[in-house]
Design an enzyme around this catalytic site. Structure first.
Site, PDB file in Angstrom:
ATOM      1  N   SER A   1      14.060  11.341 -21.399  1.00  0.00           N
ATOM      2  CA  SER A   1      15.101  10.342 -21.611  1.00  0.00           C
ATOM      3  C   SER A   1      16.460  11.012 -21.720  1.00  0.00           C
ATOM      4  CB  SER A   1      14.808   9.581 -22.910  1.00  0.00           C
ATOM      5  OG  SER A   1      15.950   8.888 -23.370  1.00  0.00           O
TER       6      SER A   1
ATOM      7  N   TYR B   1      13.909  10.677 -31.968  1.00  0.00           N
ATOM      8  CA  TYR B   1      13.431  10.404 -30.608  1.00  0.00           C
ATOM      9  C   TYR B   1      13.914  11.484 -29.633  1.00  0.00           C
ATOM     10  CZ  TYR B   1      13.111   7.736 -26.182  1.00  0.00           C
ATOM     11  OH  TYR B   1      12.857   7.318 -24.902  1.00  0.00           O
TER      12      TYR B   1
ATOM     13  N   LYS C   1      11.663  14.283 -27.544  1.00  0.00           N
ATOM     14  CA  LYS C   1      11.730  14.420 -26.083  1.00  0.00           C
ATOM     15  C   LYS C   1      12.168  15.835 -25.699  1.00  0.00           C
ATOM     16  CE  LYS C   1      10.638  10.182 -24.724  1.00  0.00           C
ATOM     17  NZ  LYS C   1       9.454   9.929 -23.881  1.00  0.00           N
TER      18      LYS C   1
END
Lengths: 321, 321
Positions: A125, A149, A153
């Site tokens: 992402s 998050y 990632k």
């Protein structure tokens, strides 16, 4: 060709499964077998041109990941993730789903009992990047996430590079833009409003715009995302070199441009369903406006849409039954 | 003040334990209790000004990490690691020791059953960086490791930032320069020769120089490293902001300068014990020559040595019994 999707019950997973079940080829080769994996039963697309096995399993568990790899997929799409908001609100679940699942899959591939090396396509992402952002973010912009998050990632991207460098996996990571228009109910964390403000009015419902119309962000349609995943699955891994993760093309679209497209496609009545109610947190956030994505473009990754009008048309075609 | 050291049986751990056992204060406060942890029994320094508990435990196991945190250390030094060469040759052990140990400790701190938040001092490494290197590497040089060791350290740095951002730990990470002179037997992976070529001749033994004398690298004495760890333990965490890991000061020293210092300190007979035998792998490697280390300098991190002559004198004073 046996294709497996981890995260097949999610929005993107369902669309990817539908394409593969319809026989869309990867690098000219049609799938002959499809395995759909998720923690909840993934819906099996119907009709399907290939046999489909649905597996309900938590792939964060090493033994479950090993059982999946023992089925010898030629191509493995790993697109399971919690959203940014959930990864920050449920810290342990975020690491389990967004990090441990990737690590377990990579370890299962590394330690598998023979068989060919599967192509591993991983959905990362643009959340690995954090402000301050330049107007156009280059491919070598430092990865410095500012959310759990993004950290998860970024850690997965590091694993991908290390396992690939050692020859333990044939991996491609894709830093997907924010996907719009997301079908389904409104979502209220982080970037959900970029979809909410067009999807809801198109369906005749009201929507809240929580940021100024000048806010600009990097988006791609789910149709483009499926195309990116299929293109990555067929890519020659040798051309990727040491950095296995690519930042993908997108559209740089402002909220105002989204609303202009909405009015063009659905008329002033649709536009009138959008109510401006600034949200302090979302208005204070920094949204990356545009990425150069030079490496990905050179490797043939291309958007399906040419404008946000196209994005709205795809949503109407693909998600309105 | 209860101080715990994870990795207390290693070279740096033993030196840090000796300093603390002698009553060296942290931020003006002397330790009152010392816990030494490693997978092998750490030697307890004698005489000791404080009670010492030696624990033999694999902290990569979550329950073992939790048991350590339950002893309520005020300051926790985590300097356990496998060397770069071992992390690359034993892939699973590298991740277990260099990554899982850090994660287990951070999780044990996050989920501890009450008590104050310990200060967590983590030994990272300049191994998180990879070539091509500029002559002077700035603090914002991108972290892009090209070894399993570097990937593991970079993943731990990401965890540190995330846990600290969420208030789950009060962490400081330190990217240590290559330590020289390392006492003990010669080591042959990666950067071991920077120590071998002076330690062995000083002790009357022959040594092999595997790279050209023009090779320049970033080094610090073990005495400086102990000073860095103690300084980090007393640092106000609030000044670190979002990036909890600092690149530390060092000496930029060429192999030729090392050998000149050796001759000054120990005479031409010592220098004559160094034999030049180029090694293809080591000669082909890129060694970072110098780091700006501006943030760490501004926070008061300072080398103990002013020259490589000092480094040799410290080695003779500290390691020659």
């Amino acid at each position: 060709m046996h294709v497996a999707i981890v995260g097949a019950a999610g929005m993107l997973g369902r669309k990817l499964a539908a394409a593969l079940a319809a026989g869309v080829p990867i690098g000219g080769v049609a799938p002959t077998r499809l395995t759909l994996v998720d923690v909840v039963p993934a819906p099996a697309p119907e009709p399907a041109a290939v046999p489909i096995m649905v597996r309900t399993a938590d792939i964060a568990r090493p033994e479950t990941a090993a059982a999946l790899i023992a089925t010898a997929p030629d191509i493995l799409f790993h697109i399971a993730a919690t959203a940014m908001g959930q990864a920050d609100s449920d810290f342990a679940a975020g690491y389990r789903i967004n990090f441990d699942t990737t690590r377990s899959l990579l370890e299962a591939i590394r330690t598998r009992d023979g068989g060919p090396l599967p192509r591993f396509v991983y959905a990362s992402s643009i959340g690995v990047y954090a402000p301050p952002f330049p107007a156009l973010i280059p491919d070598d912009f430092p990865v410095r996430p500012d959310s759990s998050y993004g950290v998860q990632k970024a850690m997965c991207e590091l694993l991908l590079d290390d396992y690939a460098r050692r020859g333990f996996v044939d991996a491609v990571g894709l830093r997907l833009p924010t996907l719009a228009v997301r079908p389904g109910p409104p979502t209220f964390g982080n970037s959900g409003f970029f979809s909410n403000i067009v999807r809801e009015p198109l369906a005749g419902r009201e929507a809240v715009l929580p940021v100024a119309p000048t806010v600009r962000h990097w988006m791609a349609s789910p149709r483009s995302a499926v195309g990116f995943l299929l293109h990555a699955a067929a890519l020659d891994g040798g051309v990727l070199g040491a950095e296995r993760t690519l930042t993908l093309p997108g559209l740089s679209v402002s909220v105002a441009e989204e609303l202009e497209a909405l009015e063009r496609i659905a008329g002033p009545a649709a536009l009138a369903r959008v109510r401006f109610e600034p949200d302090a947190v979302l208005s204070g956030a920094a949204y990356p406006a545009a990425f150069a994505a030079d490496r990905a473009r050179a490797l043939g990754f291309a958007l399906a849409e040419r404008s946000f009008d196209d994005v709205l048309r795809f949503h109407i075609e693909d998600d309105f039954g």
